[in-house]
Design an enzyme around this catalytic site. Structure first.
Site, PDB file in Angstrom:
ATOM      1  N   LYS A  13      -2.452  -5.015   5.674  1.00 30.03           N
ATOM      2  CA  LYS A  13      -2.482  -4.407   6.977  1.00 30.03           C
ATOM      3  C   LYS A  13      -3.522  -3.941   7.478  1.00 30.03           C
ATOM      4  O   LYS A  13      -4.073  -4.159   8.650  1.00 30.03           O
ATOM      5  CB  LYS A  13      -1.515  -2.959   6.931  1.00 30.03           C
ATOM      6  CG  LYS A  13      -0.040  -3.511   6.298  1.00 30.03           C
ATOM      7  CD  LYS A  13       0.795  -1.978   6.158  1.00 30.03           C
ATOM      8  CE  LYS A  13       0.242  -0.895   5.059  1.00 30.03           C
ATOM      9  NZ  LYS A  13       0.226  -1.555   3.755  1.00 30.03           N
ATOM     10  N   ARG A  88       6.054   5.391   7.947  1.00 26.79           N
ATOM     11  CA  ARG A  88       6.523   4.930   6.678  1.00 26.79           C
ATOM     12  C   ARG A  88       7.986   5.177   6.330  1.00 26.79           C
ATOM     13  O   ARG A  88       8.607   4.752   5.433  1.00 26.79           O
ATOM     14  CB  ARG A  88       5.825   5.922   5.354  1.00 26.79           C
ATOM     15  CG  ARG A  88       4.341   5.787   5.425  1.00 26.79           C
ATOM     16  CD  ARG A  88       3.987   4.421   5.084  1.00 26.79           C
ATOM     17  NE  ARG A  88       2.474   4.359   4.993  1.00 26.79           N
ATOM     18  CZ  ARG A  88       1.767   4.024   3.863  1.00 26.79           C
ATOM     19  NH1 ARG A  88       2.354   3.463   2.878  1.00 26.79           N
ATOM     20  NH2 ARG A  88       0.464   4.013   3.938  1.00 26.79           N
ATOM     21  N   ARG A 127      -9.555  -5.299  -4.691  1.00 25.74           N
ATOM     22  CA  ARG A 127     -10.018  -4.884  -3.496  1.00 25.74           C
ATOM     23  C   ARG A 127     -11.217  -4.064  -3.407  1.00 25.74           C
ATOM     24  O   ARG A 127     -11.510  -3.270  -4.189  1.00 25.74           O
ATOM     25  CB  ARG A 127      -9.043  -3.860  -2.785  1.00 25.74           C
ATOM     26  CG  ARG A 127      -9.552  -3.294  -1.394  1.00 25.74           C
ATOM     27  CD  ARG A 127      -8.539  -2.717  -0.707  1.00 25.74           C
ATOM     28  NE  ARG A 127      -7.663  -1.820  -1.249  1.00 25.74           N
ATOM     29  CZ  ARG A 127      -6.513  -1.365  -0.810  1.00 25.74           C
ATOM     30  NH1 ARG A 127      -6.112  -1.512   0.234  1.00 25.74           N
ATOM     31  NH2 ARG A 127      -5.620  -0.496  -1.502  1.00 25.74           N
ATOM     32  N   ARG A 160     -11.116   1.877  -4.421  1.00 25.65           N
ATOM     33  CA  ARG A 160     -10.194   3.093  -4.068  1.00 25.65           C
ATOM     34  C   ARG A 160      -9.725   3.840  -5.423  1.00 25.65           C
ATOM     35  O   ARG A 160      -9.302   2.893  -6.201  1.00 25.65           O
ATOM     36  CB  ARG A 160      -8.956   2.780  -2.983  1.00 25.65           C
ATOM     37  CG  ARG A 160      -9.609   2.954  -1.801  1.00 25.65           C
ATOM     38  CD  ARG A 160      -8.578   2.164  -0.669  1.00 25.65           C
ATOM     39  NE  ARG A 160      -7.004   2.822  -1.055  1.00 25.65           N
ATOM     40  CZ  ARG A 160      -6.060   2.646  -0.106  1.00 25.65           C
ATOM     41  NH1 ARG A 160      -6.382   1.819   0.956  1.00 25.65           N
ATOM     42  NH2 ARG A 160      -4.948   3.000  -0.205  1.00 25.65           N
ATOM     43  N   ARG A 171       2.520   3.087  -6.228  1.00 26.61           N
ATOM     44  CA  ARG A 171       2.759   3.015  -4.752  1.00 26.61           C
ATOM     45  C   ARG A 171       3.646   1.879  -4.549  1.00 26.61           C
ATOM     46  O   ARG A 171       4.460   2.005  -3.594  1.00 26.61           O
ATOM     47  CB  ARG A 171       1.498   2.615  -4.462  1.00 26.61           C
ATOM     48  CG  ARG A 171       0.466   3.819  -4.305  1.00 26.61           C
ATOM     49  CD  ARG A 171      -1.178   3.110  -3.966  1.00 26.61           C
ATOM     50  NE  ARG A 171      -1.341   2.594  -3.099  1.00 26.61           N
ATOM     51  CZ  ARG A 171      -2.352   1.841  -2.819  1.00 26.61           C
ATOM     52  NH1 ARG A 171      -3.015   1.412  -4.096  1.00 26.61           N
ATOM     53  NH2 ARG A 171      -2.534   1.150  -1.814  1.00 26.61           N
TER      54      ARG A 171
HETATM   55  P1  AP5 Z   1      -5.584  -4.418   2.730  1.00 29.49           P
HETATM   56  O1  AP5 Z   1      -5.764  -4.961   4.062  1.00 29.49           O
HETATM   57  O2  AP5 Z   1      -6.484  -3.414   2.177  1.00 29.49           O
HETATM   58  O3  AP5 Z   1      -3.903  -3.999   2.341  1.00 29.49           O
HETATM   59  P2  AP5 Z   1      -3.293  -3.037   3.158  1.00 29.49           P
HETATM   60  O4  AP5 Z   1      -1.606  -3.378   3.333  1.00 29.49           O
HETATM   61  O5  AP5 Z   1      -3.886  -2.208   4.007  1.00 29.49           O
HETATM   62  O6  AP5 Z   1      -3.027  -1.991   1.715  1.00 29.49           O
HETATM   63  P3  AP5 Z   1      -3.262  -0.503   1.596  1.00 29.49           P
HETATM   64  O7  AP5 Z   1      -3.431  -0.183  -0.048  1.00 29.49           O
HETATM   65  O8  AP5 Z   1      -4.472   0.167   2.410  1.00 29.49           O
HETATM   66  O9  AP5 Z   1      -1.956  -0.026   1.893  1.00 29.49           O
HETATM   67  P4  AP5 Z   1      -1.429   1.337   1.612  1.00 29.49           P
HETATM   68  O10 AP5 Z   1      -0.133   1.375   2.801  1.00 29.49           O
HETATM   69  O11 AP5 Z   1      -1.039   1.576   0.177  1.00 29.49           O
HETATM   70  O12 AP5 Z   1      -2.524   2.491   1.795  1.00 29.49           O
HETATM   71  P5  AP5 Z   1      -2.956   3.308   3.120  1.00 29.49           P
HETATM   72  O13 AP5 Z   1      -4.531   3.445   3.158  1.00 29.49           O
HETATM   73  O14 AP5 Z   1      -2.260   3.291   4.394  1.00 29.49           O
HETATM   74  O15 AP5 Z   1      -5.774  -5.708   1.537  1.00 29.49           O
HETATM   75  C1  AP5 Z   1      -5.402  -5.439   0.191  1.00 29.49           C
HETATM   76  C2  AP5 Z   1      -6.690  -6.561  -0.373  1.00 29.49           C
HETATM   77  O16 AP5 Z   1      -6.099  -8.015  -0.281  1.00 29.49           O
HETATM   78  C3  AP5 Z   1      -8.030  -6.567   0.211  1.00 29.49           C
HETATM   79  O17 AP5 Z   1      -8.785  -6.765  -0.832  1.00 29.49           O
HETATM   80  C4  AP5 Z   1      -7.917  -7.856   1.044  1.00 29.49           C
HETATM   81  O18 AP5 Z   1      -9.246  -8.348   0.865  1.00 29.49           O
HETATM   82  C5  AP5 Z   1      -7.045  -8.741   0.337  1.00 29.49           C
HETATM   83  N1  AP5 Z   1      -6.184  -9.550   1.228  1.00 29.49           N
HETATM   84  C6  AP5 Z   1      -5.695  -9.244   2.423  1.00 29.49           C
HETATM   85  N2  AP5 Z   1      -4.894 -10.163   3.007  1.00 29.49           N
HETATM   86  C7  AP5 Z   1      -4.980 -11.449   2.163  1.00 29.49           C
HETATM   87  C8  AP5 Z   1      -4.530 -12.614   2.456  1.00 29.49           C
HETATM   88  N3  AP5 Z   1      -3.985 -12.980   3.183  1.00 29.49           N
HETATM   89  N4  AP5 Z   1      -5.089 -13.298   1.139  1.00 29.49           N
HETATM   90  C9  AP5 Z   1      -5.758 -13.145   0.133  1.00 29.49           C
HETATM   91  N5  AP5 Z   1      -6.260 -11.625   0.054  1.00 29.49           N
HETATM   92  C10 AP5 Z   1      -6.018 -10.846   1.124  1.00 29.49           C
HETATM   93  O19 AP5 Z   1      -2.509   4.756   2.485  1.00 29.49           O
HETATM   94  C11 AP5 Z   1      -3.256   5.446   1.221  1.00 29.49           C
HETATM   95  C12 AP5 Z   1      -2.282   6.726   1.015  1.00 29.49           C
HETATM   96  O20 AP5 Z   1      -2.358   7.636   2.127  1.00 29.49           O
HETATM   97  C13 AP5 Z   1      -0.801   6.532   0.608  1.00 29.49           C
HETATM   98  O21 AP5 Z   1      -0.636   6.127  -0.803  1.00 29.49           O
HETATM   99  C14 AP5 Z   1      -0.202   7.934   1.084  1.00 29.49           C
HETATM  100  O22 AP5 Z   1      -0.354   8.750  -0.195  1.00 29.49           O
HETATM  101  C15 AP5 Z   1      -1.107   8.323   2.223  1.00 29.49           C
HETATM  102  N6  AP5 Z   1      -0.471   7.916   3.368  1.00 29.49           N
HETATM  103  C16 AP5 Z   1      -1.011   7.021   4.571  1.00 29.49           C
HETATM  104  N7  AP5 Z   1      -0.107   6.765   5.403  1.00 29.49           N
HETATM  105  C17 AP5 Z   1       0.824   7.534   4.941  1.00 29.49           C
HETATM  106  C18 AP5 Z   1       1.904   7.996   5.977  1.00 29.49           C
HETATM  107  N8  AP5 Z   1       2.177   7.317   7.260  1.00 29.49           N
HETATM  108  N9  AP5 Z   1       2.822   8.892   5.574  1.00 29.49           N
HETATM  109  C19 AP5 Z   1       2.496   9.494   4.309  1.00 29.49           C
HETATM  110  N10 AP5 Z   1       1.483   9.167   3.646  1.00 29.49           N
HETATM  111  C20 AP5 Z   1       0.815   8.330   4.044  1.00 29.49           C
END
Ligand code: AP5
Length: 212
Positions: A13, A88, A127, A160, A171
């Site tokens: 994402k 979410r 990552r 991270r 997660r």
């Molecule tokens: P990446 O693009 O970083 O993946 P992502 O889907 O953004 O993963 P996140 O871990 O950031 O999502 P998340 O939802 O767990 O965390 P968030 O920060 O939102 O890609 C991952 C890796 O894969 C990278 O190294 C990339 O290079 C590689 N990659 C990508 N695409 C690829 C492809 N096609 N082929 C090969 N490699 C590829 O949230 C963090 C925390 O915040 C949560 O755990 C929660 O506690 C809190 N939080 C955030 N939002 C909310 C909410 N709305 N409600 C409640 N809590 C929340």
């Protein structure tokens, strides 16, 4: 245009949001990035959020929704935005629907990026992120030209805290998009499903096609 990016942790994402923002100029709003900024600055909100993030759990809706609504009330979000990591659950989706409806707008597309679990674990453990500009890398799939340094700005790369294996397990158990959230957007006719198990370029292509 308002776009929601849905998908499990590690689906891509954030990576795709950065690429789509660069291609379209759409504002990228990531609730995860906002929480991490609060944690870095050791704000009261950051201390609270970190208790949940470090366990791989969602931050409570009350806090998350308030933060998001404040963010979209700013002028730069009036013309549209792409939400990465929000909503979410259905409560968050309804709060977003109401806020957008109040300004005569709505979620135009919800893009669900699907990737199998084994691949998610590999993506999260490899990552790396630029401490300075936030650009995302993967040590195998999308490595920087010089190890540990950002291609874009030369900043230091870091991993991270919540990408540790035990937090990743939590997660993946607790944070996949729930069926009723997917249904919320399917029934509104705005859901598009994208195969995330393709090259970065192919996923970007499919996402851009879906928002045309
Ligand atoms: P990446 O693009 O970083 O993946 P992502 O889907 O953004 O993963 P996140 O871990 O950031 O999502 P998340 O939802 O767990 O965390 P968030 O920060 O939102 O890609 C991952 C890796 O894969 C990278 O190294 C990339 O290079 C590689 N990659 C990508 N695409 C690829 C492809 N096609 N082929 C090969 N490699 C590829 O949230 C963090 C925390 O915040 C949560 O755990 C929660 O506690 C809190 N939080 C955030 N939002 C909310 C909410 N709305 N409600 C409640 N809590 C929340």
């Amino acid at each position: 245009m308002y776009i929601v990016l849905l998908g499990p942790p590690g689906a891509g994402k954030g990576t795709q949001a950065q690429r789509i923002a660069a291609a379209t100029g759409l504002l990228h709003i990531s609730t995860g990035d906002m929480f991490r900024e609060h944690v870095k600055n050791n704000t009261e909100l950051g201390q609270l959020a970190n208790q949940y993030m470090s366990r791989g759990e969602l931050v409570p809706d009350e806090v998350t929704i308030k933060m998001l609504l404040e963010r979209i009330s700013r002028d730069d979000a009036k013309a549209g935005a792409m939400f990465d990591g929000f909503p979410r659950n259905v409560a968050q989706a309804r709060a977003l629907d109401e806020a957008l409806a109040a300004r005569g707008a709505r979620v135009d597309r919800a893009l669900l990026i699907s990737v199998p679990d084994e691949e998610l674990v590999a993506r999260l453990s490899g990552r790396w992120i630029c401490r300075n500009c936030g650009r995302l890398y993967h040590e195998r799939n999308d490595p920087p030209a010089a190890p540990g340094r950002c291609d874009a700005c030369g900043g230091e790369l870091y991993q991270r805290d919540d990408d540790r294996p035990e937090v990743v397990r939590s997660r993946l158990e607790k944070q996949k998009p729930p069926a009723d959230l997917i249904e919320h957007y399917r029934s509104a006719g705005v859901l598009r499903e994208i195969n995330g198990l393709q090259s970065l370029e192919a996923v970007t292509h499919d996402l851009l096609e879906a928002i045309k």
